[in-house]
Scaffold this active site. Structure first.
Site, PDB file in Angstrom:
ATOM      1  CD  GLU A  34      -4.431   3.932  -1.451  1.00  2.00           C
ATOM      2  OE1 GLU A  34      -4.606   4.280  -0.279  1.00  2.00           O
ATOM      3  OE2 GLU A  34      -5.331   4.008  -2.320  1.00  2.00           O
ATOM      4  CG  ASP A  52      -1.957   1.092   1.173  1.00  2.00           C
ATOM      5  OD1 ASP A  52      -2.984   0.864   0.524  1.00  2.00           O
ATOM      6  OD2 ASP A  52      -1.742   2.179   1.766  1.00  2.00           O
ATOM      7  CB  ILE A  53       0.999   4.284  -2.113  1.00  2.00           C
ATOM      8  CG1 ILE A  53       1.347   3.430  -3.337  1.00  2.00           C
ATOM      9  CG2 ILE A  53       1.792   5.588  -2.148  1.00  2.00           C
ATOM     10  CD1 ILE A  53       0.991   4.074  -4.659  1.00  2.00           C
TER      11      ILE A  53
END
Length: 357
Positions: free
Chosen positions: A265, A222-223
Site C-alpha cells: 500500500e 501510505d494507506i
C-alpha cells in the site's frame, strides 16, 4: 503521470498520419489517373471497374454522374471477360450490349474501351474503362497507350494495397510494443509505475532538477491500517482500494508528475519544479480527496485515510533514494502523530519534522 509511456492510440494515429493510406479522404487522389486518361483520350468518362475486394477501399473515376454510377459500374463489369485491351467504336451495333440501360438511356454509352488491371502475378482484379456518347476511332497506338494507363493504375492499386498491409502490421507492432511496455513499466493492478520504472524516471528528474537549478519534491504515501482492510473485507476489496487510490491521485496531479507503487500500500510521488511546501499542500489535497472515497465492504460502506511524508533532494543527491528515505521517515512521523496527516521533512531528518497537516 507516467512519463514517456507510449499510448497505443497516439502511436496508431501517428502511423496513420505518416502513411495516410487508410484515411478514406485520401483515396480521391487516385482519381487523377482517371482524369489524366480522360484528357489523353478525349473521352468524358473514365472508370476503374474493380473486384469487390478492391472496390471497398480504392476508387478512381472521372466524369461519372452519381445518379448513374452503380449502373455504369455494373455495365463495365462485362469488360472483365476480356483478357486484353479492347475498343468498341459503336457498342450499339453489338447485340449483347445494345439493350443495356446505359446504352438505351443515360448516360448513353456509345464508345466503350477497356484494359485489364492485374497484380504482379497476373491476377485480374478489374478493368480500366473509357466511355463516350459518340463513336470514336481507336487504333493500335491508342490501345497500347490504354494498356500503359492500365499498368499505371494497376501499380497504384498494388502499392496502396501493400501499404495498407504495411500500416496494419505497423499498428499491430505498435500495439504489441505498448503492451510490452505496460508489462515492463507499470504495476499490473493499479497501472501506476512499478518500482523499477519509478526509480528510473525519478533519477532522470533529479538530474534535470540539479542541472537546471529547479526545485523538486518527493512524497511518500501510505494507506492507514490497510492490513485491516484486507483482513476485514478481503483482498479483492483491498485491491479495489488500491486501484481507486491511484485513480484519485492521478486526477489530482499533473501529467509530468510521477506516481509509482513501491510495494503493498506504499506509493511515491516525484513532483518536478515543485518546492516542498507546495508539495505538502498537494499531499494534503490528496489526503482530503482520498478521504472522500467510499468502498463497499462486508459490513457496508467504509472509507480509508492516507498519511504522507514530503522531502526534497539536497544538492549532494545524485539519485532519488536519499530524498525518498527522508520522505519515508517523515511519513513514519506522520504515522506516529496520529495518521491521516502530512509531515514535511527538513533536509536532515535528524531534526524534528514539523507538521503541516
Amino acid at each position: 503521470m507516467i512519463q514517456s509511456l507510449p499510448h497505443f492510440e497516439q502511436q496508431k494515429n501517428e502511423v496513420l498520419q505518416r502513411y495516410r493510406i487508410l484515411n478514406g479522404a485520401e483515396v480521391h487522389y487516385a482519381g487523377q489517373i482517371a482524369q489524366t486518361a480522360a484528357l489523353a483520350f478525349g473521352v468524358p468518362i473514365v472508370l476503374a471497374s474493380l473486384n469487390e475486394r478492391y472496390r471497398t477501399w480504392y476508387s478512381s473515376d472521372f466524369g461519372v454522374d452519381a445518379r448513374y454510377a452503380e449502373r455504369l459500374d455494373q455495365f463495365c463489369m462485362h469488360a472483365n471477360l476480356s483478357q486484353t485491351a479492347f475498343a468498341i467504336s459503336d457498342i450499339r451495333q453489338e447485340p449483347h450490349f445494345a439493350r443495356d440501360p446505359v446504352v438505351t438511356g443515360s448516360p448513353k454509352v456509345v464508345f466503350f474501351a477497356g484494359a485489364p488491371l492485374r497484380d504482379p502475378d497476373g491476377k485480374r482484379f478489374g478493368t480500366l474503362c473509357l466511355i463516350h456518347d459518340v463513336p470514336q476511332p481507336f487504333g493500335e497506338d491508342k490501345l497500347q497507350m490504354l494498356q500503359s494507363f492500365a499498368g499505371i493504375m494497376s501499380q497504384d492499386i498494388c502499392v496502396r494495397s501493400a501499404a495498407r498491409y504495411a500500416v496494419r502490421d505497423l499498428i499491430e507492432a505498435e500495439h504489441d510494443k505498448s503492451d510490452l511496455f505496460d508489462l515492463a513499466m507499470t504495476d499490473p493492478l493499479t497501472k501506476a509505475l512499478n518500482r523499477r520504472a519509478f526509480y528510473r524516471f525519478a533519477e532522470r528528474e533529479v538530474l534535470r532538477s540539479s542541472r537546471h537549478g529547479k526545485p523538486l519534491s518527493t512524497v511518500m504515501i501510505d494507506i492507514d491500517h490497510f492490513k485491516k482492510v484486507n483482513d476485514v473485507h478481503g483482498h479483492a476489496v483491498g485491491d479495489e482500494v488500491l486501484t481507486q487510490l491511484v485513480a484519485c491521485v492521478t486526477r489530482n496531479i499533473r501529467d509530468e508528475d510521477l506516481l509509482g507503487r513501491l510495494g503493498g500500500e506504499e506509493f511515491a510521488l516525484v513532483l518536478p519544479e515543485t518546492e516542498p511546501p507546495k508539495a505538502a499542500l498537494l499531499a494534503n489535497r490528496l489526503r482530503e480527496a482520498v478521504g472522500d472515497l467510499t468502498f463497499s465492504g462486508r459490513d457496508g460502506k467504509f472509507g480509508v485515510s492516507i498519511s504522507a511524508g514530503v522531502s526534497e533532494p539536497t544538492f549532494r543527491d545524485i539519485d532519488i533514494f536519499a530524498a525518498l528515505e527522508r520522505a519515508d521517515q517523515a511519513l513514519y512521523l506522520a504515522k506516529q502523530n496520529g495518521r491521516n496527516r502530512v509531515e514535511l521533512a527538513p533536509r536532515r531528518i535528524d531534526s524534528t519534522a514539523r507538521a503541516v497537516a
